[in-house]
Design a protein around this motif. Structure first.
Motif, mmCIF file in Angstrom:
data_model
loop_
_atom_site.group_PDB
_atom_site.id
_atom_site.type_symbol
_atom_site.label_atom_id
_atom_site.label_comp_id
_atom_site.label_asym_id
_atom_site.label_seq_id
_atom_site.Cartn_x
_atom_site.Cartn_y
_atom_site.Cartn_z
ATOM 1 N N LEU A 95 11.907 -0.442 -4.862
ATOM 2 C CA LEU A 95 11.244 0.360 -3.688
ATOM 3 C C LEU A 95 11.376 0.150 -2.347
ATOM 4 N N ALA A 96 11.901 -1.087 -2.116
ATOM 5 C CA ALA A 96 12.350 -1.562 -0.699
ATOM 6 C C ALA A 96 13.412 -0.849 -0.068
ATOM 7 N N ILE A 137 14.092 2.149 -0.471
ATOM 8 C CA ILE A 137 13.852 3.641 -0.085
ATOM 9 C C ILE A 137 13.914 4.082 1.354
ATOM 10 N N ALA A 138 13.471 3.205 2.220
ATOM 11 C CA ALA A 138 13.427 3.488 3.508
ATOM 12 C C ALA A 138 14.706 3.698 4.249
ATOM 13 N N LEU A 145 9.752 12.772 4.101
ATOM 14 C CA LEU A 145 8.640 12.416 3.296
ATOM 15 C C LEU A 145 9.120 12.726 1.690
ATOM 16 N N GLU A 180 9.403 10.254 -1.599
ATOM 17 C CA GLU A 180 8.811 10.590 -2.650
ATOM 18 C C GLU A 180 9.658 10.677 -4.013
ATOM 19 N N ALA A 187 10.879 7.301 -5.122
ATOM 20 C CA ALA A 187 9.881 6.552 -5.687
ATOM 21 C C ALA A 187 9.622 7.132 -7.014
ATOM 22 N N ARG A 217 10.157 4.645 -10.141
ATOM 23 C CA ARG A 217 8.769 4.332 -11.128
ATOM 24 C C ARG A 217 9.000 4.848 -12.473
ATOM 25 N N THR A 271 -5.921 8.116 -6.627
ATOM 26 C CA THR A 271 -5.210 7.156 -5.882
ATOM 27 C C THR A 271 -3.814 7.110 -5.913
ATOM 28 N N GLY A 272 -3.186 8.321 -7.048
ATOM 29 C CA GLY A 272 -2.060 8.508 -7.006
ATOM 30 C C GLY A 272 -1.576 9.726 -7.720
ATOM 31 N N TYR A 283 0.318 12.294 -5.886
ATOM 32 C CA TYR A 283 0.398 13.182 -4.931
ATOM 33 C C TYR A 283 1.864 13.558 -4.811
ATOM 34 N N GLY A 284 2.711 12.670 -5.058
ATOM 35 C CA GLY A 284 4.322 12.968 -4.792
ATOM 36 C C GLY A 284 4.925 14.197 -5.103
ATOM 37 N N GLU A 337 4.361 2.830 3.675
ATOM 38 C CA GLU A 337 5.309 3.526 2.640
ATOM 39 C C GLU A 337 5.213 2.571 1.464
ATOM 40 N N VAL A 338 5.883 3.036 0.491
ATOM 41 C CA VAL A 338 5.929 2.794 -0.933
ATOM 42 C C VAL A 338 5.928 1.207 -1.111
ATOM 43 N N SER A 339 6.991 0.540 -0.153
ATOM 44 C CA SER A 339 7.041 -0.869 -0.428
ATOM 45 C C SER A 339 6.156 -1.786 0.261
ATOM 46 N N PHE A 383 4.762 6.811 10.083
ATOM 47 C CA PHE A 383 5.034 7.438 8.656
ATOM 48 C C PHE A 383 4.282 7.123 7.691
ATOM 49 N N SER A 398 2.858 9.017 -0.075
ATOM 50 C CA SER A 398 1.856 9.323 -1.301
ATOM 51 C C SER A 398 1.202 7.841 -1.645
ATOM 52 N N GLY A 418 -2.443 6.825 -1.420
ATOM 53 C CA GLY A 418 -3.227 6.269 -2.491
ATOM 54 C C GLY A 418 -3.918 4.969 -2.159
ATOM 55 N N ILE A 435 -7.122 6.144 -0.067
ATOM 56 C CA ILE A 435 -8.251 6.545 -1.013
ATOM 57 C C ILE A 435 -8.841 5.371 -1.679
#
Lengths: 135, 112
Positions: A13-14, A16-17, A42, A46, A49, A53, A101-102, A104-105, B21-23, B52, B55, B59, B62
């Motif tokens: 995940l790190a 992705i940016a 965006l 998504e 991710a 995941r 809480t999840g 949305y992607g 962001e996600v991380s 930025f 989702s 999350g 929220i």
């Protein structure tokens, strides 16, 4: 002027940016609007991710290859993995619950991009996302 | 993501900077979990320097909002930029989160 480039990352995940910034650099340089660049930023995040995941089940060290092409009309991102193809049709388009809480992607990707196709290629998954220059 | 914390009229104001962001989501979740400690908690996140959000960030916000409301506490968000605000709108979370145009507006609302 046409642009064609690829970006390789492993399934962390790190990472992705870095991929997002690579793609938005190309989109900005090719003259896409600020709004379109934001959408690409965006949506790509998504999608990556989701690949990490869900397609890879959170496993790190797996390969993800992103191909970007830009021409006079559109920007195309093709994200390839070597996991099982993603069955988008299994995820019904349900009204968003604003208190969850999840999840949305996928809806964000659909809203941000002009065309999105989930398919398979080379024994893996392929997500093809298109952003039109003048949508 | 970086943050700094101050107290303004009894409101815990957290200035967030960078990308939510996600991380970064686990660190943000831990931070908010430590700040929302009971029904007296009033926490305002200053998003003015957040460039930025994705989702995963949504999350976390929220989740923090929901836990705070259940505990009688309050978590508010202030000064999101246009892109961040648009993600709230696209996810419909702008309908439930406490979002204020500025930090002073948020401090006043949460302190009322």
């Amino acid at each position: 002027m046409a642009v064609s480039d690829t970006f390789l990352l492993t399934s962390e995940l790190a990472r992705i940016a870095d991929a997002r910034h690579w793609a938005t650099g190309h989109a900005s340089g090719a003259g896409f609007s600020e709004d379109a660049v934001w959408a690409v930023d965006l949506a790509l995040g998504e999608a990556l991710a989701n690949v990490i995941r869900h397609a890879y089940g959170g496993r790190e060290g797996e390969e993800i290859r992103i191909a970007l092409t830009i021409d006079a009309e559109r920007l195309v991102l093709e994200i390839r993995d070597s996991a099982a193809p993603f069955a988008r049709e299994l995820f019904r388009a349900e009204p968003l619950d604003p208190l969850r809480t999840g999840g949305y992607g996928l809806q964000l990707i659909d809203e941000l991009m002009d065309n999105v196709v989930y398919t398979s290629a080379d024994c893996g998954g392929l997500i093809r996302m298109v952003k039109l220059r003048n949508a | 993501m970086q943050h700094s914390i101050s107290d303004q009229h009894g409101i815990t104001v957290v200035v967030l900077e960078g990308e939510l962001e996600v991380s970064e989501a686990p660190a943000l979740r831990d931070l908010l979990g430590s700040l929302v400690a009971g029904p007296q908690s009033r926490v305002l996140l200053d998003l003015g320097q957040v460039s930025f959000i994705d989702s995963s960030g949504i999350g976390v916000l929220i989740g923090a909002h929901r836990r705070a409301e259940e505990a009688g506490a309050r978590v508010g968000l202030a000064a999101p930029n246009a892109g961040v605000r648009r993600v709230f709108e696209l996810t419909r979370t702008d309908r439930v989160l406490r979002i204020y145009d500025s930090v002073p507006d948020g401090v006043a609302a949460l302190g009322a």
